[in-house]
Scaffold this active site. Structure first.
Site, short mmCIF file in Angstrom:
data_model
loop_
_atom_site.label_atom_id
_atom_site.label_comp_id
_atom_site.label_asym_id
_atom_site.label_seq_id
_atom_site.Cartn_x
_atom_site.Cartn_y
_atom_site.Cartn_z
N LYS A 70 35.92 37.16 44.31
CA LYS A 70 36.13 37.13 42.87
C LYS A 70 37.27 36.17 42.58
O LYS A 70 38.36 36.28 43.18
CB LYS A 70 36.46 38.51 42.31
CG LYS A 70 36.65 38.47 40.78
CD LYS A 70 36.84 39.85 40.18
CE LYS A 70 38.23 40.37 40.38
NZ LYS A 70 38.46 41.62 39.60
N HIS A 141 43.11 47.13 26.65
CA HIS A 141 41.66 46.98 26.80
C HIS A 141 41.11 47.87 27.91
O HIS A 141 40.08 48.55 27.74
CB HIS A 141 41.34 45.50 27.09
CG HIS A 141 39.91 45.24 27.42
ND1 HIS A 141 38.91 45.21 26.46
CD2 HIS A 141 39.28 44.98 28.61
CE1 HIS A 141 37.75 44.95 27.03
NE2 HIS A 141 37.94 44.81 28.33
N SER A 202 50.70 46.83 32.42
CA SER A 202 51.08 45.63 33.19
C SER A 202 52.59 45.58 33.36
O SER A 202 53.20 44.52 33.40
CB SER A 202 50.58 44.37 32.48
OG SER A 202 51.03 44.31 31.15
N LYS A 229 55.25 44.16 40.06
CA LYS A 229 54.79 45.13 39.07
C LYS A 229 55.16 46.55 39.51
O LYS A 229 55.23 46.85 40.70
CB LYS A 229 53.28 45.05 38.88
CG LYS A 229 52.81 43.98 37.91
CD LYS A 229 51.31 44.13 37.66
CE LYS A 229 50.80 43.18 36.61
NZ LYS A 229 49.35 43.38 36.34
#
Length: 324
Positions: A70, A141, A202, A229
């Site tokens: 991907k 989202h 995030s 993160k």
């Protein structure tokens, strides 16, 4: 489909081809195959782009009958500037026997469903059966996909949620109302009510702290997939039994990077969720045990789900077949 054709499944067709159930099955099966040593992820390549504050990279792997990657990443200004979702990706599948390209599949909706499926798999195998309150941290989202998938795993009676920008929370409330589950916005300490908590942000600084979590809670950490993160306090991993999609990614890209860096846990303290699925790890062993799933997102998730999509698209004539 012949060896001399490329199947293209465009982004706009994916929603009609991929169900949550199919994504769940593909992800659960590939986690199990990884734990049995039958499937292998390749090292992740992820780099900062020179413009747009974007991150771009590649995830790939190989499993029986499946080879691919991907390509994509995160463009944080897409939504505000272009009305595009911030995550953009495409999956490429190859014939593992010959190396010839087999398929090109839109990766955005696929990624949303496979990410939600991973947390749902962890809830199925690690949350207490009687879990009643679902906590959500994050309302972007991806959060709506997470909420729908999570609600299918237990008989939840209430959803509580927090987001850095509270004006986004009504979107989650609409999903809960659609499913018929009461919804409440809370502050972070209010997460102590939750039996299951899904974090999907995030963030580069922890929001969920150890004292926000009650004994017996299952936490699915789904936002941390990059060096730096962090969604949860590192000491929370020291209090929990920690599971992951893949140990190698968890210790470098996931929540475990911070707990290990602080010396609170070691790599040996991590177990793959696939071992629980296969029955070689007991998973949860008590009602007061805190379990935590560190979901970094592995390439084989994408490939397994993409392969499922291609099979359906070719069978029903949706795929665009191109001679090669």
């Amino acid at each position: 489909m012949t060896a001399h054709e490329l199947a293209i499944v465009p982004e706009g067709a994916i929603a009609d081809l991929l169900t949550r159930e199919a994504a769940f099955t593909a992800v659960e099966n590939v986690f199990a195959a990884m734990s049995r040593g039958e499937a292998r992820n390749f090292p992740v390549v992820r780099e900062a782009m020179p413009t747009e504050d974007a991150l771009y990279g590649f995830k790939g792997g190989v499993a029986p009958g499946v080879l691919g990657l991907k390509a994509g990443g995160y463009w944080p200004h897409n939504l505000e500037k272009r009305e595009l979702i911030n995550h953009q990706s495409t999956v490429f599948l190859f014939d593992p026997d010959t190396g010839r390209v087999k398929a090109m599949v839109g990766g955005n909706y696929l990624t949303a469903l496979r990410t939600a499926a991973a947390s749902a798999v962890s809830i199925k195998h690690l949350a207490r059966p009687e879990a009643k309150i679902l906590g959500m941290i994050g309302a972007g989202h991806q959060a709506k996909f997470q909420l729908r998938a999570a609600l299918e795993q237990r008989s939840f009676e209430k959803v509580i949620a927090w987001n850095l920008h509270p004006e986004m929370l009504p979107g989650l409330g609409e999903v809960a109302a659609e499913i018929g589950v009461p919804f409440e916005a809370v502050d972070l300490p209010g997460m102590v009510e939750a039996d299951v908590i899904v974090t999907i942000t995030s963030s580069f600084a922890p929001t969920l702290m150890a004292d926000h979590v009650s004994p017996g809670t299952h936490i699915a950490c789904m936002g941390t997939d990059t060096i730096g993160k962090q969604e949860v306090e590192a000491s929370l991993l020291a209090k929990a039994t920690v599971f992951c999609d893949e140990v190698a990614q968890s210790v470098t890209l996931g929540e475990a990077q911070h707990a290990i860096g602080a010396g609170l846990i070691s790599e040996a303290d991590l177990s793959e969720i696939g071992a629980v699925i296969n029955g070689t790890h007991p998973g949860r062993t008590s009602d007061d045990q805190i379990t935590l799933f560190d979901g970094t997102g592995v390439g084989l998730q994408d490939l397994a789900v993409a392969s499922t999509i291609v099979d359906v698209a070719v069978a029903n004539g949706t795929a665009i077949m191109v001679p090669i």
